[in-house]
Write a protein that holds these residues in place. Sequence first.
Motif, PDB file in Angstrom:
ATOM      1  N   VAL A  43     -35.487  13.265   7.656  1.00 62.27           N
ATOM      2  CA  VAL A  43     -34.762  12.231   6.911  1.00 62.27           C
ATOM      3  C   VAL A  43     -33.735  11.559   7.818  1.00 62.27           C
ATOM      4  N   GLU A  44     -32.975  12.368   8.552  1.00 61.45           N
ATOM      5  CA  GLU A  44     -31.948  11.815   9.444  1.00 61.45           C
ATOM      6  C   GLU A  44     -32.568  10.879  10.482  1.00 61.45           C
ATOM      7  N   LYS A  45     -33.684  11.280  11.069  1.00 60.73           N
ATOM      8  CA  LYS A  45     -34.323  10.452  12.099  1.00 60.73           C
ATOM      9  C   LYS A  45     -34.935   9.188  11.501  1.00 60.73           C
ATOM     10  N   THR A  46     -35.420   9.280  10.276  1.00 58.88           N
ATOM     11  CA  THR A  46     -35.942   8.089   9.601  1.00 58.88           C
ATOM     12  C   THR A  46     -34.815   7.105   9.317  1.00 58.88           C
ATOM     13  N   LEU A  47     -33.669   7.616   8.890  1.00 61.21           N
ATOM     14  CA  LEU A  47     -32.516   6.747   8.644  1.00 61.21           C
ATOM     15  C   LEU A  47     -32.031   6.101   9.948  1.00 61.21           C
ATOM     16  N   LYS A  48     -32.091   6.854  11.039  1.00 66.35           N
ATOM     17  CA  LYS A  48     -31.703   6.281  12.334  1.00 66.35           C
ATOM     18  C   LYS A  48     -32.670   5.175  12.741  1.00 66.35           C
ATOM     19  N   ALA A  49     -33.961   5.357  12.441  1.00 65.35           N
ATOM     20  CA  ALA A  49     -34.940   4.299  12.723  1.00 65.35           C
ATOM     21  C   ALA A  49     -34.591   3.038  11.941  1.00 65.35           C
ATOM     22  N   LEU A  50     -34.171   3.209  10.691  1.00 70.83           N
ATOM     23  CA  LEU A  50     -33.775   2.067   9.870  1.00 70.83           C
ATOM     24  C   LEU A  50     -32.555   1.371  10.458  1.00 70.83           C
ATOM     25  N   LEU A  51     -31.583   2.156  10.931  1.00 68.01           N
ATOM     26  CA  LEU A  51     -30.393   1.567  11.534  1.00 68.01           C
ATOM     27  C   LEU A  51     -30.748   0.769  12.784  1.00 68.01           C
ATOM     28  N   VAL A  52     -31.636   1.314  13.608  1.00 67.51           N
ATOM     29  CA  VAL A  52     -32.063   0.589  14.812  1.00 67.51           C
ATOM     30  C   VAL A  52     -32.759  -0.700  14.405  1.00 67.51           C
ATOM     31  N   TRP A  53     -33.650  -0.613  13.426  1.00 75.41           N
ATOM     32  CA  TRP A  53     -34.404  -1.783  12.964  1.00 75.41           C
ATOM     33  C   TRP A  53     -33.474  -2.878  12.443  1.00 75.41           C
ATOM     34  N   LYS A  54     -32.383  -2.460  11.764  1.00 76.00           N
ATOM     35  CA  LYS A  54     -31.425  -3.411  11.193  1.00 76.00           C
ATOM     36  C   LYS A  54     -30.307  -3.783  12.175  1.00 76.00           C
ATOM     37  N   ASN A  55     -30.394  -3.285  13.420  1.00 78.62           N
ATOM     38  CA  ASN A  55     -29.369  -3.562  14.438  1.00 78.62           C
ATOM     39  C   ASN A  55     -27.983  -3.084  14.034  1.00 78.62           C
ATOM     40  N   VAL A  56     -27.919  -1.942  13.383  1.00 80.20           N
ATOM     41  CA  VAL A  56     -26.637  -1.358  12.992  1.00 80.20           C
ATOM     42  C   VAL A  56     -26.293  -0.279  14.015  1.00 80.20           C
ATOM     43  N   PRO A  57     -25.203  -0.440  14.753  1.00 80.84           N
ATOM     44  CA  PRO A  57     -24.846   0.579  15.751  1.00 80.84           C
ATOM     45  C   PRO A  57     -24.448   1.890  15.088  1.00 80.84           C
ATOM     46  N   PHE A  58     -24.765   2.982  15.755  1.00 78.29           N
ATOM     47  CA  PHE A  58     -24.398   4.300  15.232  1.00 78.29           C
ATOM     48  C   PHE A  58     -24.280   5.272  16.389  1.00 78.29           C
ATOM     49  N   GLU A  59     -23.504   6.332  16.134  1.00 79.78           N
ATOM     50  CA  GLU A  59     -23.375   7.396  17.125  1.00 79.78           C
ATOM     51  C   GLU A  59     -24.560   8.333  16.960  1.00 79.78           C
ATOM     52  N   LYS A  60     -25.107   8.796  18.048  1.00 81.67           N
ATOM     53  CA  LYS A  60     -26.232   9.730  17.980  1.00 81.67           C
ATOM     54  C   LYS A  60     -25.676  11.145  17.912  1.00 81.67           C
ATOM     55  N   VAL A  61     -25.248  11.509  16.704  1.00 81.51           N
ATOM     56  CA  VAL A  61     -24.678  12.828  16.444  1.00 81.51           C
ATOM     57  C   VAL A  61     -25.485  13.495  15.345  1.00 81.51           C
ATOM     58  N   HIS A  62     -25.269  14.789  15.160  1.00 82.71           N
ATOM     59  CA  HIS A  62     -25.977  15.542  14.129  1.00 82.71           C
ATOM     60  C   HIS A  62     -25.101  15.693  12.894  1.00 82.71           C
ATOM     61  N   SER A  63     -24.847  14.586  12.224  1.00 78.69           N
ATOM     62  CA  SER A  63     -24.018  14.614  11.033  1.00 78.69           C
ATOM     63  C   SER A  63     -24.376  13.413  10.160  1.00 78.69           C
ATOM     64  N   THR A  64     -24.711  13.679   8.892  1.00 77.26           N
ATOM     65  CA  THR A  64     -25.032  12.568   8.009  1.00 77.26           C
ATOM     66  C   THR A  64     -23.801  11.729   7.705  1.00 77.26           C
ATOM     67  N   SER A  65     -22.588  12.287   7.879  1.00 75.76           N
ATOM     68  CA  SER A  65     -21.391  11.478   7.651  1.00 75.76           C
ATOM     69  C   SER A  65     -21.284  10.368   8.688  1.00 75.76           C
ATOM     70  N   ALA A  66     -21.956  10.531   9.834  1.00 72.91           N
ATOM     71  CA  ALA A  66     -21.935   9.480  10.860  1.00 72.91           C
ATOM     72  C   ALA A  66     -22.587   8.205  10.349  1.00 72.91           C
ATOM     73  N   PHE A  67     -23.482   8.317   9.383  1.00 75.23           N
ATOM     74  CA  PHE A  67     -24.129   7.130   8.847  1.00 75.23           C
ATOM     75  C   PHE A  67     -23.130   6.242   8.118  1.00 75.23           C
ATOM     76  N   ASN A  68     -22.134   6.837   7.490  1.00 77.87           N
ATOM     77  CA  ASN A  68     -21.095   6.031   6.846  1.00 77.87           C
ATOM     78  C   ASN A  68     -20.276   5.304   7.899  1.00 77.87           C
TER      79      ASN A  68
END
Length: 87
Positions: A43-68
């Motif tokens: 799930v986390e990796k799928t959400l990261k794929a969505l962030l990349v697709w939408k050009n939303v920057p994110f930290e590559k950490v192991h925490s779902t709170s990073a998505f916020n």
Amino acid sequence: KPSQDEVKEWLQKASLDLVFGKGFAEHDPPVPETAAFHCQQAVEKTLKALLVWKNVPFEKVHSTSAFNWAGFGSYFRISQIHYYESA
């Protein structure tokens, strides 16, 4: 422009985690904690794929709170997900 290769890489990693999750769930005896871990990773990796697709920057950490922090909270209310422990 989003990197299609990076999106594909994240989705391939997520798919592999699902394979492992299914394997641990169907093992005799089942290993539910490890199966759940791999499903969460998928799930986390799928959400990261969505962030990349939408050009939303994110930290590559192991925490779902990073998505916020990455602005993902505007897509879903991840902070409102509740975790329940089985009795």
